[in-house]
Scaffold this motif. Structure first.
Motif, PDB file in Angstrom:
ATOM      1  N   THR A   1       2.127   5.910   5.760  1.00  0.00           N
ATOM      2  CA  THR A   1       0.970   5.059   5.437  1.00  0.00           C
ATOM      3  C   THR A   1       0.247   4.629   6.704  1.00  0.00           C
ATOM      4  O   THR A   1      -0.991   4.648   6.763  1.00  0.00           O
ATOM      5  CB  THR A   1       1.420   3.820   4.649  1.00  0.00           C
ATOM      6  N   LEU A   2       1.007   4.248   7.726  1.00  0.00           N
ATOM      7  CA  LEU A   2       0.396   3.859   8.994  1.00  0.00           C
ATOM      8  C   LEU A   2      -0.359   5.031   9.616  1.00  0.00           C
ATOM      9  O   LEU A   2      -1.431   4.846  10.208  1.00  0.00           O
ATOM     10  CB  LEU A   2       1.465   3.349   9.960  1.00  0.00           C
ATOM     11  N   ALA A   3       0.177   6.235   9.452  1.00  0.00           N
ATOM     12  CA  ALA A   3      -0.499   7.424   9.982  1.00  0.00           C
ATOM     13  C   ALA A   3      -1.819   7.657   9.250  1.00  0.00           C
ATOM     14  O   ALA A   3      -2.825   8.038   9.876  1.00  0.00           O
ATOM     15  CB  ALA A   3       0.411   8.643   9.842  1.00  0.00           C
ATOM     16  N   VAL A   4      -1.831   7.434   7.944  1.00  0.00           N
ATOM     17  CA  VAL A   4      -3.064   7.582   7.159  1.00  0.00           C
ATOM     18  C   VAL A   4      -4.090   6.541   7.598  1.00  0.00           C
ATOM     19  O   VAL A   4      -5.272   6.855   7.803  1.00  0.00           O
ATOM     20  CB  VAL A   4      -2.783   7.438   5.652  1.00  0.00           C
ATOM     21  N   LEU A   5      -3.661   5.301   7.749  1.00  0.00           N
ATOM     22  CA  LEU A   5      -4.571   4.229   8.169  1.00  0.00           C
ATOM     23  C   LEU A   5      -5.159   4.530   9.549  1.00  0.00           C
ATOM     24  O   LEU A   5      -6.348   4.294   9.787  1.00  0.00           O
ATOM     25  CB  LEU A   5      -3.834   2.886   8.197  1.00  0.00           C
ATOM     26  N   LYS A   6      -4.325   5.049  10.429  1.00  0.00           N
ATOM     27  CA  LYS A   6      -4.801   5.381  11.782  1.00  0.00           C
ATOM     28  C   LYS A   6      -5.838   6.487  11.731  1.00  0.00           C
ATOM     29  O   LYS A   6      -6.885   6.404  12.384  1.00  0.00           O
ATOM     30  CB  LYS A   6      -3.621   5.799  12.659  1.00  0.00           C
TER      31      LYS A   6
ATOM     32  N   VAL B   1      -9.009  -1.962   2.212  1.00  0.00           N
ATOM     33  CA  VAL B   1      -7.909  -1.068   1.840  1.00  0.00           C
ATOM     34  C   VAL B   1      -6.746  -1.872   1.269  1.00  0.00           C
ATOM     35  O   VAL B   1      -6.188  -1.535   0.216  1.00  0.00           O
ATOM     36  CB  VAL B   1      -7.434  -0.253   3.056  1.00  0.00           C
ATOM     37  N   PHE B   2      -6.376  -2.940   1.962  1.00  0.00           N
ATOM     38  CA  PHE B   2      -5.242  -3.728   1.509  1.00  0.00           C
ATOM     39  C   PHE B   2      -5.557  -4.520   0.235  1.00  0.00           C
ATOM     40  O   PHE B   2      -4.674  -4.772  -0.582  1.00  0.00           O
ATOM     41  CB  PHE B   2      -4.787  -4.670   2.617  1.00  0.00           C
ATOM     42  N   ALA B   3      -6.807  -4.893   0.068  1.00  0.00           N
ATOM     43  CA  ALA B   3      -7.186  -5.635  -1.138  1.00  0.00           C
ATOM     44  C   ALA B   3      -7.184  -4.734  -2.372  1.00  0.00           C
ATOM     45  O   ALA B   3      -6.752  -5.138  -3.460  1.00  0.00           O
ATOM     46  CB  ALA B   3      -8.558  -6.277  -0.960  1.00  0.00           C
ATOM     47  N   SER B   4      -7.678  -3.515  -2.217  1.00  0.00           N
ATOM     48  CA  SER B   4      -7.792  -2.597  -3.354  1.00  0.00           C
ATOM     49  C   SER B   4      -6.603  -1.643  -3.469  1.00  0.00           C
ATOM     50  O   SER B   4      -6.393  -1.040  -4.520  1.00  0.00           O
ATOM     51  CB  SER B   4      -9.063  -1.762  -3.229  1.00  0.00           C
TER      52      SER B   4
ATOM     53  N   LEU C   1       0.834  -1.202   0.000  1.00  0.00           N
ATOM     54  CA  LEU C   1       0.000   0.000   0.000  1.00  0.00           C
ATOM     55  C   LEU C   1       0.871   1.255   0.000  1.00  0.00           C
ATOM     56  O   LEU C   1       0.555   2.239  -0.684  1.00  0.00           O
ATOM     57  CB  LEU C   1      -0.919  -0.011   1.224  1.00  0.00           C
ATOM     58  N   SER C   2       1.957   1.234   0.749  1.00  0.00           N
ATOM     59  CA  SER C   2       2.867   2.378   0.797  1.00  0.00           C
ATOM     60  C   SER C   2       3.391   2.706  -0.586  1.00  0.00           C
ATOM     61  O   SER C   2       3.452   3.877  -0.989  1.00  0.00           O
ATOM     62  CB  SER C   2       4.039   2.084   1.737  1.00  0.00           C
TER      63      SER C   2
ATOM     64  N   ALA D   1       2.430   6.067  -2.735  1.00  0.00           N
ATOM     65  CA  ALA D   1       3.646   6.882  -2.769  1.00  0.00           C
ATOM     66  C   ALA D   1       3.928   7.572  -1.440  1.00  0.00           C
ATOM     67  O   ALA D   1       4.179   8.779  -1.375  1.00  0.00           O
ATOM     68  CB  ALA D   1       3.564   7.906  -3.897  1.00  0.00           C
ATOM     69  N   LYS D   2       3.864   6.809  -0.360  1.00  0.00           N
ATOM     70  CA  LYS D   2       4.200   7.322   0.959  1.00  0.00           C
ATOM     71  C   LYS D   2       5.114   6.333   1.663  1.00  0.00           C
ATOM     72  O   LYS D   2       5.151   5.148   1.311  1.00  0.00           O
ATOM     73  CB  LYS D   2       2.948   7.548   1.808  1.00  0.00           C
ATOM     74  N   SER D   3       5.843   6.809   2.646  1.00  0.00           N
ATOM     75  CA  SER D   3       6.660   5.898   3.443  1.00  0.00           C
ATOM     76  C   SER D   3       5.730   5.017   4.273  1.00  0.00           C
ATOM     77  O   SER D   3       4.546   5.327   4.430  1.00  0.00           O
ATOM     78  CB  SER D   3       7.589   6.682   4.365  1.00  0.00           C
ATOM     79  N   GLN D   4       6.281   3.938   4.819  1.00  0.00           N
ATOM     80  CA  GLN D   4       5.435   3.054   5.623  1.00  0.00           C
ATOM     81  C   GLN D   4       4.952   3.759   6.883  1.00  0.00           C
ATOM     82  O   GLN D   4       3.821   3.521   7.333  1.00  0.00           O
ATOM     83  CB  GLN D   4       6.195   1.773   5.969  1.00  0.00           C
TER      84      GLN D   4
END
Length: 550
Positions: free
Chosen positions: A272-277, A301-304, A261-262, A266-269
């Motif tokens: 990406t975790l901050a976005v998911l949170k 999210v992870f599937a798509s 997903l990262s 186009a984001k760092s991991q």
């Protein structure tokens, strides 16, 4: 099973199992090799008591956990290989001086599989399950009354097998939930279910274990008035993570999905975790528990590999929107840490005027704070996904023609980001003009004005999800402040009878609402607007732009 490789981790072999979207059977999930977040440690804790109730929002994994319980009590040891319960069950059996993986007769009732429009629908669903259990365990039919036949089946199974019965009920409250806006039908459902579920208490000697799940919290004087041996674990800290995904579970089980997903967004991991949170975390089911993510949204999210509002794509209950309108709840209060006493969490009546318990149990609000001295909870939206979906659905209800106007929240947002006040205000005019002037509202001018106020509030709240917005948050500040990358807007609205658009603009200047923003390094856009009570819409607006001192 497929192998995937991320460019971000060249040379590292990353295995990604299929994601169990829509899979509610534990046996199918394990046998099919799907990704499984191990929740079996909770089963060990549950064995200490015989009867439980768990309330969680829809699509939070209640059905899967119930299916896991069924597999355990059916002795399906092979499904638990490598999981926490595999070793724990052997150790527990040794301590209790019994055989491990004992097999019990399981009665599984799923009320989620149909809609309930009449009492006949509910009785038919109960009867179908009763006939199925009769056939499976060779029990004769002796009564047409569901509660009497249920009791007879439990007694006969225990008598003929020598084993106590396990009772599992999924979505016990679906008929009640669907009839929340119909008190006579809701009362009829309560009467039927009260008699049916009370069997679990009266036949406790024949029952090894019982577990009931639902969305809405039961009332101790309603459906479960006779089931006083039931332990409710809905708000218990040690069970706060029983459904949903904790931050630790996310990092331990979804590493390759996070990496993929990262790369896609186009984001760092870490980003990406901050976005998911921000989008999917924040659900708290015990004041001192740990937050959990919405599992349905995470899997999608992870599937798509796209950040979208998946939970709301499954639909917002129409009754909930109608309910908020019916009780005339002031929507902005939801952003101000709505408060609810601990005793009110047990409230459940179709004619209840306070919507907070229903909003909490359906997942639209969550715990944000707790005062142990007064036993009062503070509630708020768990995350952006819920806030956005909730407000967008409300806006469509307050302005039914909103979807036909040819613009959306994105158009409001684009205009704000571009500094295009005229487009923003014109669209706001069109939106308010689409609000129907019905007879009920016309009879109460104050409630009618609130409809317009809430519609305007919803627009700014939705825009604020993607910028930064303060709406009617305290005295001595403009009605609305919107902050974007380039601009800071200060809006002030006045009723036509109380002043003109120029008066509204002058109030911003006279009160110095703009002063605190002079050093922000952004262009200030001051907007004064008037509201025409006769036309029930924004009349005119004036704009003043300044870079430093206004």
């Amino acid at each position: 099973m497929k192998l995937y490789f991320s460019k971000a981790l060249v040379g590292v072999r990353m295995e990604r199992k299929d994601l169990p979207i829509g899979v509610q059977s534990f046996e199918k999930l394990i046998s099919g090799g799907y990704l499984y977040v191990d929740k079996t440690q909770y089963i060990v804790r549950l064995l200490q008591n015989p009867v439980y109730f768990l309330s969680r929002p829809r699509r939070f994994g209640k059905s899967l956990f119930l299916s896991t319980l069924a597999a355990y009590f059916r002795g399906q040891k092979e499904l638990f290989k490598g999981l926490y319960l595999e070793k724990a069950e052997e150790e527990l059996a040794q301590r209790e001086n019994r055989e491990a993986w004992q097999v019990y007769p399981v009665l599984y009732l799923d009320l989620a599989r149909r809609e309930y429009k009449t009492c006949e629908d509910l009785l038919e669903r109960l009867t179908l399950n009763l006939r199925s259990w009769e056939a499976a365990f060779g029990v004769a039919k002796v009564s047409d009354a569901p509660d009497e036949q249920f009791a007879y089946i439990i007694e006969q199974i225990h008598l003929t097998t020598g084993k106590q019965v396990v009772v599992l009920v999924d979505e016990y409250d679906k008929p009640l939930f669907e009839s929340l806006d119909n008190e006579p039908l809701n009362a009829a459902y309560r009467g039927i279910l009260r008699g049916f579920y009370s069997v679990i208490k009266s036949l406790d000697a024949h029952i090894r274990f019982a577990f009931l799940t639902g969305i809405t919290k039961f009332s101790k004087v309603s459906v479960f008035s006779g089931l006083n041996n039931l332990r409710d674990i809905s708000l218990v800290r040690s069970f706060s993570g029983i459904c949903g995904i904790t931050a630790q579970e996310l990092s331990e089980n979804f590493k390759p999905y996070i990496a993929a997903l990262s790369e896609q967004i186009a984001k760092s991991q870490e980003e990406t975790l901050a976005v998911l949170k921000r989008e999917y975390d924040g659900y708290l089911f015990a004041a001192d528990g740990e937050n959990v993510y919405n599992p349905f949204s995470l899997l999608n999210v992870f599937a798509s590999e796209r950040i979208e509002p998946y939970w709301f794509a499954t639909g917002t209950p129409t009754f909930l929107i109608n309910y908020l309108r019916k009780v005339h709840y002031n929507i902005p209060d939801l952003e101000n840490r709505a408060r609810l006493s601990a005793s009110r969490f047990d409230s459940y009546r179709a004619d209840m005027l306070n919507p907070l318990p229903i909003l909490f149990h359906t997942g639209y609000l969550t715990i944000k704070g707790y005062d142990p001295e007064t036993w009062v909870y503070e509630l708020g939206f768990p995350n952006n996904e819920v806030r956005y979906g909730f407000y967008e659905n409300l806006l469509a209800d307050y302005a039914p023609s909103y979807s036909d106007l040819g613009f959306s929240v994105n158009d409001f947002l684009d205009a704000v980001r571009a500094g295009d006040v005229d487009t923003f205000m014109t669209n706001l005019q069109l939106l308010l003009a689409s609000i129907p002037y019905d007879t009920a509202s016309a009879s109460n001018l104050q409630l009618r004005e609130r409809d317009y106020q809430i519609a305007v509030y919803l627009v700014f709240a939705l825009v604020g999800l993607f910028t930064q917005t303060e709406v009617h948050s305290s005295a001595g500040r403009a009605d609305c402040v919107v902050i974007t990358e380039k601009y800071i807007y200060l809006f002030e609205f006045k009723l036509w009878s109380a002043g003109t658009a120029e008066d509204a603009l002058q109030q911003i200047l006279d009160k110095g609402y703009d002063t605190k923003y002079h050093s922000a390094g952004k262009e200030l856009i001051l907007v004064g607007a008037s509201f025409d009570e006769t036309k029930r819409n924004i009349g005119e607006w004036v704009v003043k732009r300044c870079s430093t001192n206004c």
